[in-house]
Design a protein around this motif. Structure first.
Motif, PDB file in Angstrom:
ATOM      1  N   GLU A  74       0.836  -1.204   0.000  1.00 42.21           N
ATOM      2  CA  GLU A  74       0.000   0.000   0.000  1.00 42.21           C
ATOM      3  C   GLU A  74       0.872   1.257   0.000  1.00 42.21           C
ATOM      4  O   GLU A  74       0.719   2.143  -0.859  1.00 42.21           O
ATOM      5  N   MET A  75       1.816   1.290   0.952  1.00 40.60           N
ATOM      6  CA  MET A  75       2.662   2.483   1.040  1.00 40.60           C
ATOM      7  C   MET A  75       3.539   2.633  -0.198  1.00 40.60           C
ATOM      8  O   MET A  75       3.781   3.745  -0.671  1.00 40.60           O
ATOM      9  N   SER A  76       3.991   1.486  -0.738  1.00 39.26           N
ATOM     10  CA  SER A  76       4.863   1.560  -1.912  1.00 39.26           C
ATOM     11  C   SER A  76       4.118   2.101  -3.118  1.00 39.26           C
ATOM     12  O   SER A  76       4.654   2.918  -3.867  1.00 39.26           O
ATOM     13  N   ILE A  77       2.878   1.632  -3.319  1.00 39.47           N
ATOM     14  CA  ILE A  77       2.123   2.117  -4.478  1.00 39.47           C
ATOM     15  C   ILE A  77       1.916   3.617  -4.350  1.00 39.47           C
ATOM     16  O   ILE A  77       2.161   4.384  -5.287  1.00 39.47           O
ATOM     17  N   ASN A 203      10.811  -0.284  -4.099  1.00 35.42           N
ATOM     18  CA  ASN A 203      10.241   0.166  -2.830  1.00 35.42           C
ATOM     19  C   ASN A 203       9.707  -1.003  -2.015  1.00 35.42           C
ATOM     20  O   ASN A 203       9.867  -1.046  -0.802  1.00 35.42           O
ATOM     21  N   ILE A 204       9.056  -1.942  -2.667  1.00 33.40           N
ATOM     22  CA  ILE A 204       8.514  -3.081  -1.924  1.00 33.40           C
ATOM     23  C   ILE A 204       9.650  -3.938  -1.393  1.00 33.40           C
ATOM     24  O   ILE A 204       9.666  -4.347  -0.238  1.00 33.40           O
ATOM     25  N   GLY A 217       6.266  -2.719   8.106  1.00 28.04           N
ATOM     26  CA  GLY A 217       6.504  -3.218   6.754  1.00 28.04           C
ATOM     27  C   GLY A 217       7.350  -4.475   6.745  1.00 28.04           C
ATOM     28  O   GLY A 217       7.854  -4.929   7.769  1.00 28.04           O
ATOM     29  N   ILE A 218       7.491  -4.995   5.540  1.00 31.88           N
ATOM     30  CA  ILE A 218       8.131  -6.291   5.364  1.00 31.88           C
ATOM     31  C   ILE A 218       9.635  -6.226   5.648  1.00 31.88           C
ATOM     32  O   ILE A 218      10.238  -7.193   6.103  1.00 31.88           O
TER      33      ILE A 218
END
Lengths: 525, 291
Positions: A74-77, A203-204, A217-218
């Motif tokens: 979500e944050m990356s998009i 970013n992801i 986050g991951i």
């Protein structure tokens, strides 16, 4: 007038010259970073040991993972789209062949290349000061990163547009805006999509900065499990990431190749108009959802913002007073970083040229080879650099050699990705014209695709060189020295004067690489 | 083109073969010391060369110091015998011991002569939080889920005092001890847990932090830095390193250097049982560190 034979002879001589220059520089660099093939061979069992421990993914572990993953996506998009969006106006001002003012363009480019050297840890410190921690800071951090990458890559794509193409449009009486609209935009629209997915993916994949600003986050999850040596869980995360990145890659390819699912055919003018309006409505809703999500993330009061801005300003003011006494202490680190980065980039460039031939779907022999190599380069990229670094540390022991090997793996992966996509975007005419002379696939690759895109290749290689010099985490983790370790420690200790000095020196170095990059690309065009 | 490329690759391999030189694992000529700078320490290490000299003299073998920013590399290096011994955090010792039976030989002492340190909970003076009980329903910032002093120990301390980390408080991770302090100063969170001494270290950076905040409580004692040797080391070499380090690091030059470099005030012998606390604490926080 020289004969063909003499021409070929001189050409061969020239090729030999380049070949020798590259070989000798590899030789010198290999010596400087203590390359040792026996240690490498001896270390293979130790490296395999770590890989085997990773082979047993723990698929039961998923709930926390899924939440973290969705948050990251979500944050990356959001961050990637905003970054790309904000960079577009700057691209038109900074691309030197279409910029209204060359002086402004080169000043802005210098400015951005210095900004790019600011490590993400510093952005994290500043953002935490200003916006506190959480998803808002995380999204802003990713936006900044996305902005800086797309500004650089898109600008370079524009600068590669052939001058006669621009001139031909100008010749029919088009003004600046019309040139943009009819020549520049169609030329870069495919690259925009490729670059968007590239930023999204990076970013992801490397969302470690989200951990630094408390957005979870991951990346944070991976870091925690790495610190507990839970390689099986790490493998699970890598496996899922790999899957996501493969989907992103596929989407990117589909969108660039115009493989659209035709829901309804546009036959009449009215349907065309309706589709146009529908497109606008959908766009409006997407923007609305974007703004709403960002607004939801934002949760601090105005007064808090003011306090934060003052604290953030202090960091910058202290960085602007660089500590010149620190120069002697950092020089050895800078040179180490430079040697390792140069060696890794040269080797990766050679590997990338070979891999790209198989990877790009227009040069590869068959679709299956292309897909296979796409998967392969994705694996290289998806393995988090820090884990690759630790694998080489285990096998080769501490030092520059292990650091360089780790950089090579990642750099090869990401260069192959960017470069093979550039090859895929080459106009098929060029390929066909060489093919029609009866050339084989390999010659088409060497004499058409490679020649056509070589300036881009140099650009990509120098971009990787730049980020390899900056890349601090990998070398620091495995004790390979370099400027990154010093930089990280100084940021954690909040010695902003020393940090300012280091950024200044790295910035100068990268600035000159950037200038060289532009010179080379301009000459090749 | 392919011909040229293959020539090139052969050439490349030939180059890589050119630089050789190997070591002996049983009785190596040079010892590799892996060192992890403590983020919780208060000195930034700029050069480890003088220490390498002191240690080389004391042990009688050449010592090479490798500084890594994270312990994972050193732990893997120790388990693959690429690193002979390490000055590493307690958590890293326990991991190395689990993975490759690495042995602790010495533990460090701090300024007060203790071989342990603690985490502190801080709150703002005007927050009205006077006891651990009051933390219920509040926002608490930890450093990072993999930090001993910034999460494991303080988290376990709250658990022992009847606070459920998932239900009773809102947990956030700041990403750094300095950032936790800043969050508390800016009143973004109600309480923070950082290593003891963090507030003093960053007081210049964050104006007013000493006046505005106060200590709520302390975590249990965390074992201090360990000196760990690889698991497959011969007992003679292990003994030699131990004697040498005790002599070298507690001697005049060595002590001065370790104080100046790492703020470590001498070393003493240690057993595995000294680090049992890490295992039980980790267990409480759902991390399995037993063999």
């Amino acid at each position: 007038m020289i004969s063909l034979e003499a021409y070929m002879k001189s050409k061969r001589k020239e090729n030999l010259k380049y070949f020798l220059i590259i070989s000798i520089s590899i030789l010198i660099l290999a010596y400087l970073i203590d390359t040792n093939i026996f240690i490498f061979i001896k270390g293979i069992p130790d490296m395999m040991n770590l890989l085997f421990r990773m082979i047993h993914p723990d698929l039961t572990y998923n709930e926390t993972l899924m939440t973290a993953l969705l948050e990251t996506i979500e944050m990356s998009i959001l961050g990637s789209s905003l970054g790309l969006f904000f960079s577009i106006p700057f691209i038109f001002v900074t691309a030197e062949n279409i910029a209204p003012s060359r002086l402004l363009a080169s000043l802005l480019n210098k400015f951005f290349s210095i900004i790019r050297t600011i490590p993400s840890l510093i952005w994290a410190a500043v953002l935490v000061s200003i916006f506190s921690i959480g998803k808002f800071s995380g999204t802003i951090a990713l936006t900044i990163i996305g902005f800086l990458i797309s500004q650089k890559l898109l600008r370079e794509r524009i600068e590669e547009i052939k001058e006669n193409e621009l001139n031909s449009i100008e010749a029919v009486g088009a003004n600046k805006i019309q040139i943009m609209y009819y020549s520049v935009i169609p030329n870069i629209s495919k690259h925009v999509i490729a670059i968007f997915f590239l930023i999204l993916e990076s970013n992801i994949r490397s969302a470690t900065i989200l951990g630094f600003v408390g957005a979870g986050g991951i990346g944070q999850l991976m870091w925690t499990h790495l610190n507990h040596l839970k390689y099986n869980i790490l493998a699970t995360i890598i496996f899922i990431l790999f899957f996501i990145i493969f989907i992103i890659d596929f989407l990117s390819l589909c969108m660039r190749r115009d493989i659209k699912i035709k829901l309804f055919q546009i036959k009449t003018l009215t349907t065309f108009k309706i589709v146009k309006i529908l497109k606008k409505i959908v766009l409006f809703f997407i923007v609305y959802i974007f703004l709403k999500t960002i607004n939801d993330y934002f949760s601090i009061s105005f007064q808090r913002l003011i306090i934060g801005i003052i604290q953030g300003k202090n960091i910058f003011i202290r960085m602007l007073h660089p500590n010149f006494l620190y120069i002697p202490k950092m020089m050895s680190g800078i040179f180490e970083s430079l040697y390792i980065a140069l060696f890794a980039t040269i080797i990766s460039s050679i590997l990338c040229l070979i891999l790209s031939y198989f990877t790009a779907c227009n040069s590869s022999k068959s679709k299956i080879t292309s897909i296979f190599f796409k998967i392969f380069s994705n694996i290289l990229r998806t393995f988090p650099p820090m884990i690759v670094a630790i694998i080489f540390f285990r096998g080769l022991g501490p030092g520059k050699f292990a650091g360089a090997m780790a950089l090579i793996v990642y750099t090869t992966g990401s260069m192959t990705k960017i470069y093979s996509e550039i090859i895929e975007n080459v106009n098929p005419n060029i390929e066909d014209s060489i093919k029609s002379t009866g050339a084989t696939n390999v010659s088409v690759y060497c004499y058409a695709l490679l020649k056509e895109t070589f300036p881009s290749f140099i650009g990509v290689a120098l971009y990787r060189l730049e980020s390899n010099i900056r890349n601090s985490t990998i070398l620091g983790i495995i004790g390979a020295g370099g400027i990154g370790t010093l930089l990280n420690m100084n940021i954690i200790w909040r010695n902003w004067e020393n940090v300012g000095m280091m950024i200044l020196v790295i910035g100068l170095m990268i600035g000159s690489i950037d200038t060289i990059s532009r010179k080379i690309r301009m000459r090749m065009k | 083109m392919w011909k040229r490329l293959s020539v090139f690759l052969v050439f490349l391999v030939a180059i890589l073969f050119a630089f050789t030189g190997c070591g002996d694992k049983k009785d190596p000529k040079t010892l590799k010391l892996g060192f992890v700078p403590l983020i919780d320490g208060d000195k930034l290490i700029e050069s480890t060369a003088p220490l390498a000299d002191v240690l080389s003299k004391a042990i009688g073998k050449k010592v090479e110091i490798v500084t890594a920013t994270n312990y994972v590399g050193i732990v893997e290096g120790i388990s693959a015998s690429k690193i002979d011994f390490g000055i590493i955090p307690p958590f890293a010792y326990v991991l190395a011991n689990k993975e490759s039976n690495a042995q602790v030989i010495l533990k460090a002492k701090n300024k007060k002569g203790q071989s342990f340190y603690r985490s502190e909970f801080f709150v703002n003076k005007d927050s009205g939080i006077k006891s651990v009980e009051d933390l219920k329903g509040k926002k608490v910032a930890f450093v990072d889920p993999s930090s001993s002093s910034g999460y494991l120990y303080p988290g376990a301390f709250l658990k022992k005092n009847g606070i459920d980390l998932e239900k009773d408080i809102q947990v956030v991770y700041s990403g750094g001890h300095d950032k936790s302090l800043q969050l508390l100063l800016n009143k973004d969170v109600d309480a923070i847990a950082v290593y003891e001494g963090a507030r003093e270290k960053y007081q210049k950076e964050f104006d007013g932090i000493m006046e505005q905040t106060e200590v709520l409580c302390y975590s249990d004692n965390i074992p201090y830095i360990s000196v760990t040797v690889r698991g497959d080391m011969t007992p003679e070499l292990k003994e030699k390193i131990k004697e040498g380090l005790l002599k070298g690091l507690n001697g005049e030059d060595g002590k001065k250097l370790t104080i100046e470099l790492f703020s470590l005030y001498g070393f003493e012998e240690a057993q595995d049982s000294d680090y049992e606390g890490i295992r039980t604490t980790a267990e409480l926080m759902n991390i399995d560190l037993r063999k």
